[in-house]
Design a protein around this motif. Sequence first.
Motif, PDB file in Angstrom:
ATOM      1  N   LEU A 132       0.824  -1.209   0.000  1.00 14.07           N
ATOM      2  CA  LEU A 132       0.000   0.000   0.000  1.00 14.07           C
ATOM      3  C   LEU A 132       0.860   1.262   0.000  1.00 14.07           C
ATOM      4  CD1 LEU A 132      -2.814  -1.041   2.514  1.00 14.07           C
ATOM      5  CD2 LEU A 132      -2.969  -0.870   0.027  1.00 14.07           C
ATOM      6  N   ASN A 133       1.944   1.260   0.761  1.00 14.22           N
ATOM      7  CA  ASN A 133       2.815   2.432   0.760  1.00 14.22           C
ATOM      8  C   ASN A 133       3.499   2.604  -0.600  1.00 14.22           C
ATOM      9  OD1 ASN A 133       4.246   4.566   2.494  1.00 14.22           O
ATOM     10  ND2 ASN A 133       5.966   3.465   1.581  1.00 14.22           N
ATOM     11  N   HIS A 134       3.856   1.506  -1.236  1.00 10.97           N
ATOM     12  CA  HIS A 134       4.440   1.614  -2.571  1.00 10.97           C
ATOM     13  C   HIS A 134       3.410   2.150  -3.572  1.00 10.97           C
ATOM     14  CE1 HIS A 134       7.104   0.746  -5.918  1.00 10.97           C
ATOM     15  NE2 HIS A 134       6.088   0.162  -6.533  1.00 10.97           N
ATOM     16  N   GLY A 135       2.151   1.772  -3.418  1.00  8.45           N
ATOM     17  CA  GLY A 135       1.115   2.341  -4.277  1.00  8.45           C
ATOM     18  C   GLY A 135       0.980   3.844  -4.085  1.00  8.45           C
ATOM     19  N   ARG A 136       1.104   4.302  -2.837  1.00  9.67           N
ATOM     20  CA  ARG A 136       1.058   5.746  -2.589  1.00  9.67           C
ATOM     21  C   ARG A 136       2.222   6.466  -3.278  1.00  9.67           C
ATOM     22  NH1 ARG A 136       3.192   9.175   1.775  1.00  9.67           N
ATOM     23  NH2 ARG A 136       4.261   7.323   2.584  1.00  9.67           N
ATOM     24  N   LEU A 137       3.430   5.927  -3.177  1.00  8.40           N
ATOM     25  CA  LEU A 137       4.576   6.544  -3.846  1.00  8.40           C
ATOM     26  C   LEU A 137       4.435   6.508  -5.365  1.00  8.40           C
ATOM     27  CD1 LEU A 137       7.499   5.098  -1.671  1.00  8.40           C
ATOM     28  CD2 LEU A 137       6.380   7.328  -1.469  1.00  8.40           C
ATOM     29  N   LEU A 138       3.899   5.425  -5.886  1.00  4.69           N
ATOM     30  CA  LEU A 138       3.741   5.307  -7.337  1.00  4.69           C
ATOM     31  C   LEU A 138       2.740   6.315  -7.881  1.00  4.69           C
ATOM     32  CD1 LEU A 138       4.393   3.760  -9.941  1.00  4.69           C
ATOM     33  CD2 LEU A 138       2.588   2.127  -9.318  1.00  4.69           C
ATOM     34  N   VAL A 139       1.611   6.467  -7.184  1.00  5.68           N
ATOM     35  CA  VAL A 139       0.611   7.431  -7.651  1.00  5.68           C
ATOM     36  C   VAL A 139       1.143   8.855  -7.534  1.00  5.68           C
ATOM     37  CG1 VAL A 139      -1.710   8.330  -7.211  1.00  5.68           C
ATOM     38  CG2 VAL A 139      -1.294   5.873  -7.117  1.00  5.68           C
ATOM     39  N   SER A 140       1.904   9.149  -6.488  1.00  2.00           N
ATOM     40  CA  SER A 140       2.492  10.486  -6.360  1.00  2.00           C
ATOM     41  C   SER A 140       3.487  10.765  -7.494  1.00  2.00           C
ATOM     42  CB  SER A 140       3.188  10.624  -5.004  1.00  2.00           C
ATOM     43  OG  SER A 140       2.285  10.424  -3.940  1.00  2.00           O
ATOM     44  N   ALA A 141       4.321   9.759  -7.841  1.00  2.00           N
ATOM     45  CA  ALA A 141       5.283   9.951  -8.928  1.00  2.00           C
ATOM     46  C   ALA A 141       4.579  10.116 -10.266  1.00  2.00           C
ATOM     47  CB  ALA A 141       6.247   8.768  -8.966  1.00  2.00           C
ATOM     48  N   LEU A 142       3.525   9.357 -10.506  1.00  2.00           N
ATOM     49  CA  LEU A 142       2.776   9.504 -11.758  1.00  2.00           C
ATOM     50  C   LEU A 142       2.097  10.873 -11.838  1.00  2.00           C
ATOM     51  CD1 LEU A 142       1.165   5.967 -12.123  1.00  2.00           C
ATOM     52  CD2 LEU A 142       3.094   6.913 -13.397  1.00  2.00           C
ATOM     53  N   ALA A 143       1.615  11.391 -10.703  1.00  2.00           N
ATOM     54  CA  ALA A 143       1.043  12.739 -10.711  1.00  2.00           C
ATOM     55  C   ALA A 143       2.105  13.775 -11.047  1.00  2.00           C
ATOM     56  CB  ALA A 143       0.414  13.041  -9.354  1.00  2.00           C
ATOM     57  N   GLY A 144       3.352  13.554 -10.579  1.00  2.00           N
ATOM     58  CA  GLY A 144       4.431  14.468 -10.937  1.00  2.00           C
ATOM     59  C   GLY A 144       4.793  14.383 -12.399  1.00  2.00           C
ATOM     60  N   LEU A 145       4.761  13.171 -12.981  1.00  2.00           N
ATOM     61  CA  LEU A 145       5.057  13.040 -14.406  1.00  2.00           C
ATOM     62  C   LEU A 145       3.988  13.682 -15.279  1.00  2.00           C
ATOM     63  CD1 LEU A 145       6.474   9.389 -14.749  1.00  2.00           C
ATOM     64  CD2 LEU A 145       7.689  11.531 -15.134  1.00  2.00           C
ATOM     65  N   TRP A 146       2.744  13.625 -14.858  1.00  2.36           N
ATOM     66  CA  TRP A 146       1.645  14.108 -15.694  1.00  2.36           C
ATOM     67  C   TRP A 146       1.412  15.614 -15.518  1.00  2.36           C
ATOM     68  CZ3 TRP A 146      -1.865   9.496 -13.966  1.00  2.36           C
ATOM     69  CH2 TRP A 146      -1.431   8.313 -14.630  1.00  2.36           C
ATOM     70  N   TRP A 147       1.469  16.095 -14.256  1.00  2.00           N
ATOM     71  CA  TRP A 147       1.057  17.482 -14.004  1.00  2.00           C
ATOM     72  C   TRP A 147       2.150  18.352 -13.387  1.00  2.00           C
ATOM     73  CZ3 TRP A 147      -2.694  13.754 -11.966  1.00  2.00           C
ATOM     74  CH2 TRP A 147      -3.716  13.486 -12.880  1.00  2.00           C
ATOM     75  N   GLY A 148       3.306  17.834 -13.137  1.00  2.98           N
ATOM     76  CA  GLY A 148       4.388  18.652 -12.634  1.00  2.98           C
ATOM     77  C   GLY A 148       4.687  18.416 -11.161  1.00  2.98           C
ATOM     78  N   GLU A 149       5.691  19.177 -10.696  1.00  3.92           N
ATOM     79  CA  GLU A 149       6.159  18.996  -9.318  1.00  3.92           C
ATOM     80  C   GLU A 149       5.110  19.407  -8.299  1.00  3.92           C
ATOM     81  OE1 GLU A 149       9.967  20.380  -6.510  1.00  3.92           O
ATOM     82  OE2 GLU A 149       9.788  21.046  -8.603  1.00  3.92           O
ATOM     83  N   GLY A 150       4.301  20.437  -8.591  1.00  4.62           N
ATOM     84  CA  GLY A 150       3.263  20.858  -7.643  1.00  4.62           C
ATOM     85  C   GLY A 150       2.245  19.774  -7.388  1.00  4.62           C
ATOM     86  N   ALA A 151       1.852  19.051  -8.431  1.00  2.00           N
ATOM     87  CA  ALA A 151       0.901  17.954  -8.248  1.00  2.00           C
ATOM     88  C   ALA A 151       1.514  16.835  -7.418  1.00  2.00           C
ATOM     89  CB  ALA A 151       0.442  17.431  -9.606  1.00  2.00           C
ATOM     90  N   LEU A 152       2.806  16.568  -7.612  1.00  2.67           N
ATOM     91  CA  LEU A 152       3.464  15.516  -6.826  1.00  2.67           C
ATOM     92  C   LEU A 152       3.468  15.877  -5.346  1.00  2.67           C
ATOM     93  CD1 LEU A 152       6.696  13.654  -7.783  1.00  2.67           C
ATOM     94  CD2 LEU A 152       6.497  14.611  -5.494  1.00  2.67           C
ATOM     95  N   VAL A 153       3.856  17.122  -5.028  1.00  3.36           N
ATOM     96  CA  VAL A 153       3.919  17.539  -3.628  1.00  3.36           C
ATOM     97  C   VAL A 153       2.523  17.594  -3.010  1.00  3.36           C
ATOM     98  CG1 VAL A 153       4.598  19.394  -2.066  1.00  3.36           C
ATOM     99  CG2 VAL A 153       6.062  18.789  -3.996  1.00  3.36           C
ATOM    100  N   GLY A 154       1.553  18.105  -3.755  1.00  3.76           N
ATOM    101  CA  GLY A 154       0.195  18.207  -3.219  1.00  3.76           C
ATOM    102  C   GLY A 154      -0.419  16.843  -2.945  1.00  3.76           C
ATOM    103  N   PHE A 155      -0.247  15.904  -3.886  1.00  2.64           N
ATOM    104  CA  PHE A 155      -0.810  14.566  -3.654  1.00  2.64           C
ATOM    105  C   PHE A 155      -0.097  13.884  -2.493  1.00  2.64           C
ATOM    106  CE2 PHE A 155      -1.309  10.049  -4.288  1.00  2.64           C
ATOM    107  CZ  PHE A 155      -2.640   9.935  -4.666  1.00  2.64           C
ATOM    108  N   HIS A 156       1.221  14.029  -2.401  1.00  4.07           N
ATOM    109  CA  HIS A 156       1.964  13.375  -1.315  1.00  4.07           C
ATOM    110  C   HIS A 156       1.592  13.952   0.046  1.00  4.07           C
ATOM    111  CE1 HIS A 156       5.411  12.973   1.441  1.00  4.07           C
ATOM    112  NE2 HIS A 156       5.518  11.763   0.917  1.00  4.07           N
ATOM    113  N   ASP A 157       1.398  15.264   0.136  1.00  4.21           N
ATOM    114  CA  ASP A 157       1.148  15.887   1.437  1.00  4.21           C
ATOM    115  C   ASP A 157      -0.280  15.714   1.908  1.00  4.21           C
ATOM    116  OD1 ASP A 157       3.751  16.602   1.438  1.00  4.21           O
ATOM    117  OD2 ASP A 157       3.422  18.702   0.897  1.00  4.21           O
ATOM    118  N   TRP A 158      -1.249  15.721   1.009  1.00  7.49           N
ATOM    119  CA  TRP A 158      -2.657  15.692   1.409  1.00  7.49           C
ATOM    120  C   TRP A 158      -3.267  14.296   1.249  1.00  7.49           C
ATOM    121  CZ3 TRP A 158      -4.595  19.785   3.917  1.00  7.49           C
ATOM    122  CH2 TRP A 158      -3.907  20.994   3.793  1.00  7.49           C
TER     123      TRP A 158
END
Length: 405
Positions: A132-158
């Motif tokens: 489950l934790n690896h799934g969280r990291l994977l989705v955060s990295a994919l959000a960074g690839l698709w929408w940029g660094e702000g999306a990665l930080v926002g998804f990871h923090d919230w």
Amino acid sequence: MTAGGLALPPVRRSAWRAANRRLLPVALDLALAAAICVLGFRYLSRPLQVLEAAVLARVLGWTAPGQASGVVPTHVLLFRGDGEIIDAVVTLSCSSVLSVLGLVALTAVVLRGRGLHAVAGLLVAVAALLVLNHGRLLVSALAGLWWGEGALVGFHDWVGTLWNLVATLGGFLLMVWIALPALDRAEQDVEGRHTARRPDSWARPGLGYRAAEEDDVRRGRRRQATLTGLLHRYVYPRRLSAWLAARREAARIDYRLGHLPAHLRVQRIGELVADGLGAHPASLVAVATYEQDPVVLDSLAEAVAARQWEPVTGERVAALRLWARGWLMARGPQDGAPDPAPVPPAGTHVTVPVCRIAVPPVAAGSPTRSSPTPPRRPPPDPLAPPHPATFARAPRAPDLPEAPR
């Protein structure tokens, strides 16, 4: 000085009594949990971060070829299509080391009594938590690839924080579900049949679960294939399987005893005791604890007392022997004796029937054997000290005059 003599010193009570003695094992458990968390964080945090970053880079290489690199330990380089490079660092807040150490500490302190069940629950919970934790990291990295660094930080923090909380709670519940016995496995006999039908007279705390009657109807009374059954049938040697079955039977409480009539309970208790006191000690202790019929308790005490030659193989057998001795001493011989005959009024001649024994006639000329004369007892010495009465030999009852026949 007092009027009666010297005053005795005040009695000093030990500080290690009752609740105070419980403080030591509680303090040891807390120290064990703290040691697991501190030492585990000291030596496992860095290797786990490196492992999670390497696995994340490998999975991203499969899903997005050429857009991720894990060449730097604990770092994942993300290459976006517009030329932007994002350095995603797997920090301690990203890693699952804290949740894993928390589950290990809970298992060592709270669930260690479950033995191998607790170890199996811990392994499954840790594996699920890492996934489950690896799934969280994977989705955060994919959000960074698709929408940029702000999306990665926002998804990871919230979203990632809530995700981690739910994953930790789910892993704990999964560990408890596997470690603790299920409802249909609460009480079984040697063949695996469900016997957790506790009678109402035995409805006391600490006697396990009580399943509903409709569960058997819903399951259709079909025998389910379990991992334990497959291991006993195809993997374990026959001697090991028999030893494990006997060990489980010794700790099982057969609730079917409480549903039988009194005479059948006496018969069934005799059969259980005939197998040996160490074969079914949990059921026999439950009968001695929760049975209300004195006839059943008398039969159990007499059966236990008749097997004094058996060795004491556990604390339940020792408890049975002590209970049987106390029960028989408390009952006494007068409890099972018949009611005494009514005393006739004064001046009434009472005829007591006496059983006559046929004596063969003596042939003429044969010598007659006279009955030996019993030796006369010397009169008691009034100056001699009285003989103390002990549990091994009771004082002799005084001689009563013989009733007229």
